[in-house]
Write a protein that holds these residues in place. Structure first.
Motif, PDB file in Angstrom:
ATOM      1  N   GLY A 112       0.818  -1.209   0.000  1.00 33.19           N
ATOM      2  CA  GLY A 112       0.000   0.000   0.000  1.00 33.19           C
ATOM      3  C   GLY A 112       0.852   1.258   0.000  1.00 33.19           C
ATOM      4  N   THR A 113       2.082   1.137   0.427  1.00 33.85           N
ATOM      5  CA  THR A 113       3.027   2.257   0.380  1.00 33.85           C
ATOM      6  C   THR A 113       3.678   2.243  -0.998  1.00 33.85           C
ATOM      7  N   VAL A 114       3.527   3.349  -1.702  1.00 34.09           N
ATOM      8  CA  VAL A 114       3.787   3.352  -3.146  1.00 34.09           C
ATOM      9  C   VAL A 114       5.086   4.088  -3.479  1.00 34.09           C
ATOM     10  N   VAL A 115       5.774   3.600  -4.497  1.00 33.04           N
ATOM     11  CA  VAL A 115       6.915   4.326  -5.053  1.00 33.04           C
ATOM     12  C   VAL A 115       6.417   5.114  -6.268  1.00 33.04           C
ATOM     13  N   HIS A 169     -10.173   4.480   8.840  1.00 35.21           N
ATOM     14  CA  HIS A 169      -9.718   5.650   9.594  1.00 35.21           C
ATOM     15  C   HIS A 169     -10.536   6.857   9.108  1.00 35.21           C
ATOM     16  N   PRO A 170     -10.809   7.830   9.992  1.00 37.09           N
ATOM     17  CA  PRO A 170     -11.610   8.989   9.567  1.00 37.09           C
ATOM     18  C   PRO A 170     -11.083   9.665   8.298  1.00 37.09           C
ATOM     19  N   MET A 171      -9.762   9.701   8.130  1.00 39.76           N
ATOM     20  CA  MET A 171      -9.224  10.353   6.921  1.00 39.76           C
ATOM     21  C   MET A 171      -9.486   9.483   5.687  1.00 39.76           C
ATOM     22  N   GLN A 172      -9.406   8.173   5.829  1.00 44.09           N
ATOM     23  CA  GLN A 172      -9.745   7.290   4.705  1.00 44.09           C
ATOM     24  C   GLN A 172     -11.217   7.467   4.337  1.00 44.09           C
ATOM     25  N   GLN A 173     -12.065   7.509   5.355  1.00 46.45           N
ATOM     26  CA  GLN A 173     -13.505   7.654   5.119  1.00 46.45           C
ATOM     27  C   GLN A 173     -13.801   8.998   4.445  1.00 46.45           C
ATOM     28  N   ALA A 174     -13.120  10.035   4.914  1.00 50.45           N
ATOM     29  CA  ALA A 174     -13.355  11.374   4.350  1.00 50.45           C
ATOM     30  C   ALA A 174     -12.883  11.450   2.896  1.00 50.45           C
ATOM     31  N   PHE A 175     -11.779  10.796   2.584  1.00 56.21           N
ATOM     32  CA  PHE A 175     -11.339  10.758   1.179  1.00 56.21           C
ATOM     33  C   PHE A 175     -12.404  10.069   0.325  1.00 56.21           C
ATOM     34  N   HIS A 176     -12.953   9.002   0.841  1.00 57.26           N
ATOM     35  CA  HIS A 176     -13.993   8.268   0.119  1.00 57.26           C
ATOM     36  C   HIS A 176     -15.218   9.163  -0.084  1.00 57.26           C
ATOM     37  N   GLU A 177     -15.679   9.792   0.982  1.00 59.34           N
ATOM     38  CA  GLU A 177     -16.931  10.548   0.913  1.00 59.34           C
ATOM     39  C   GLU A 177     -16.796  11.842   0.111  1.00 59.34           C
ATOM     40  N   CYS A 229      -7.170   8.083  -9.544  1.00 61.76           N
ATOM     41  CA  CYS A 229      -6.379   6.887  -9.839  1.00 61.76           C
ATOM     42  C   CYS A 229      -5.895   6.222  -8.561  1.00 61.76           C
ATOM     43  N   GLY A 230      -5.724   7.031  -7.512  1.00 57.07           N
ATOM     44  CA  GLY A 230      -5.345   6.462  -6.233  1.00 57.07           C
ATOM     45  C   GLY A 230      -3.864   6.237  -6.053  1.00 57.07           C
ATOM     46  N   TYR A 231      -3.061   6.592  -7.029  1.00 56.34           N
ATOM     47  CA  TYR A 231      -1.639   6.326  -6.881  1.00 56.34           C
ATOM     48  C   TYR A 231      -1.038   7.151  -5.759  1.00 56.34           C
ATOM     49  N   CYS A 232      -1.442   8.401  -5.674  1.00 58.85           N
ATOM     50  CA  CYS A 232      -0.915   9.278  -4.623  1.00 58.85           C
ATOM     51  C   CYS A 232      -1.602   9.059  -3.289  1.00 58.85           C
ATOM     52  N   THR A 233      -2.729   8.364  -3.301  1.00 58.54           N
ATOM     53  CA  THR A 233      -3.648   8.397  -2.166  1.00 58.54           C
ATOM     54  C   THR A 233      -3.064   7.884  -0.849  1.00 58.54           C
ATOM     55  N   PRO A 234      -2.348   6.760  -0.850  1.00 61.38           N
ATOM     56  CA  PRO A 234      -1.817   6.309   0.446  1.00 61.38           C
ATOM     57  C   PRO A 234      -0.943   7.368   1.118  1.00 61.38           C
ATOM     58  N   GLY A 235      -0.016   7.926   0.349  1.00 59.63           N
ATOM     59  CA  GLY A 235       0.864   8.950   0.916  1.00 59.63           C
ATOM     60  C   GLY A 235       0.110  10.214   1.263  1.00 59.63           C
ATOM     61  N   MET A 236      -0.872  10.556   0.437  1.00 61.51           N
ATOM     62  CA  MET A 236      -1.645  11.771   0.686  1.00 61.51           C
ATOM     63  C   MET A 236      -2.434  11.632   1.993  1.00 61.51           C
ATOM     64  N   ILE A 237      -3.040  10.487   2.193  1.00 56.84           N
ATOM     65  CA  ILE A 237      -3.800  10.268   3.434  1.00 56.84           C
ATOM     66  C   ILE A 237      -2.866  10.316   4.647  1.00 56.84           C
ATOM     67  N   MET A 238      -1.692   9.719   4.526  1.00 61.23           N
ATOM     68  CA  MET A 238      -0.741   9.754   5.639  1.00 61.23           C
ATOM     69  C   MET A 238      -0.315  11.197   5.926  1.00 61.23           C
ATOM     70  N   ALA A 239      -0.087  11.977   4.875  1.00 62.77           N
ATOM     71  CA  ALA A 239       0.333  13.371   5.065  1.00 62.77           C
ATOM     72  C   ALA A 239      -0.794  14.212   5.662  1.00 62.77           C
ATOM     73  N   LEU A 293       2.251  15.057  -4.314  1.00 59.87           N
ATOM     74  CA  LEU A 293       1.703  15.399  -5.631  1.00 59.87           C
ATOM     75  C   LEU A 293       0.546  14.482  -6.010  1.00 59.87           C
ATOM     76  N   CYS A 294      -0.507  15.100  -6.539  1.00 63.48           N
ATOM     77  CA  CYS A 294      -1.609  14.346  -7.126  1.00 63.48           C
ATOM     78  C   CYS A 294      -1.853  14.942  -8.510  1.00 63.48           C
ATOM     79  N   ARG A 295      -1.869  14.079  -9.505  1.00 61.44           N
ATOM     80  CA  ARG A 295      -2.030  14.585 -10.868  1.00 61.44           C
ATOM     81  C   ARG A 295      -3.480  14.482 -11.342  1.00 61.44           C
ATOM     82  N   CYS A 296      -4.368  14.028 -10.482  1.00 67.92           N
ATOM     83  CA  CYS A 296      -5.735  13.759 -10.936  1.00 67.92           C
ATOM     84  C   CYS A 296      -6.784  14.715 -10.387  1.00 67.92           C
TER      85      CYS A 296
END
Ligand code: FES
Ligand code: FES
Length: 157
Positions: free
Chosen positions: A35-38, A86-94, A100-110, A134-137
């Motif tokens: 889940g931690t992305v390069v 986690h509330p931040m995961q839920q909030a991203f969903h809602e 695309c979700g590529y940035c999402t794991p790191g973005m949620i952690m940040a 960075l998120c390109r989407c």
């Protein structure tokens, strides 16, 4: 090879690593936390963001040996044992804060780290707080909304 012992998402791992192994590669390839992305490998994108000893780090900028004895939380360690997000995961969903979700794991952690340090940030503070990711989407607007959503809930992150 060097032996390291780390806690990752609450479990202890003792492994031999090359001195040059980056933490992100260790997490993905030896611990299995894919889940931690390069995203870049050059410390630009933030896709590899994890928490190390309570601080947000880009895990492509840390050697695995530097994490020896440390406590790491990845995106995979955020949800509750019963699967509740986690509330931040839920909030991203809602708030449709991912495409695309590529940035999402790191973005949620940040974003989580941002609220840990500043529970009610202004919009400007949110934008500045995630500028290392960075998120390109998404254009960031819905990511900002997700952070505001969690901040408004006043829940522990
Ligand atoms: Fe670490 Fe891009 S992979 S910042
Ligand atoms: Fe695609 Fe962020 S959702 S890069």
């Amino acid at each position: 090879m060097t032996k390291i012992s780390v806690s990752v998402d609450g479990a202890t791992f003792v492994d031999d690593v090359e001195p040059r192994t980056l933490l992100v590669h260790y997490l993905r390839e030896q611990v299995g936390k894919v889940g931690t992305v390069v995203g870049c490998d050059t410390s630009n994108c933030g896709a590899c963001t994890v928490e190390l000893d309570g601080r947000s780090v880009k895990s492509c900028t840390v050697l695995a040996v530097q994490a020896d004895g440390g406590e790491i939380t990845t995106i995979e360690g955020l949800q509750a044992e019963d699967g509740t997000l986690h509330p931040m995961q839920q909030a991203f969903h809602e708030n449709h804060a991912l495409q695309c979700g590529y940035c999402t794991p790191g973005m949620i952690m940040a974003c989580r780290d941002l609220l840990k340090n500043n529970p009610s940030p202004s919009e400007q503070e949110i934008r500045e707080g995630i500028e290392g990711n960075l998120c390109r989407c998404t254009g960031y607007q819905n990511i900002v909304r997700a952070v505001q959503d969690v901040a408004a809930q006043g829940v522990s992150v």
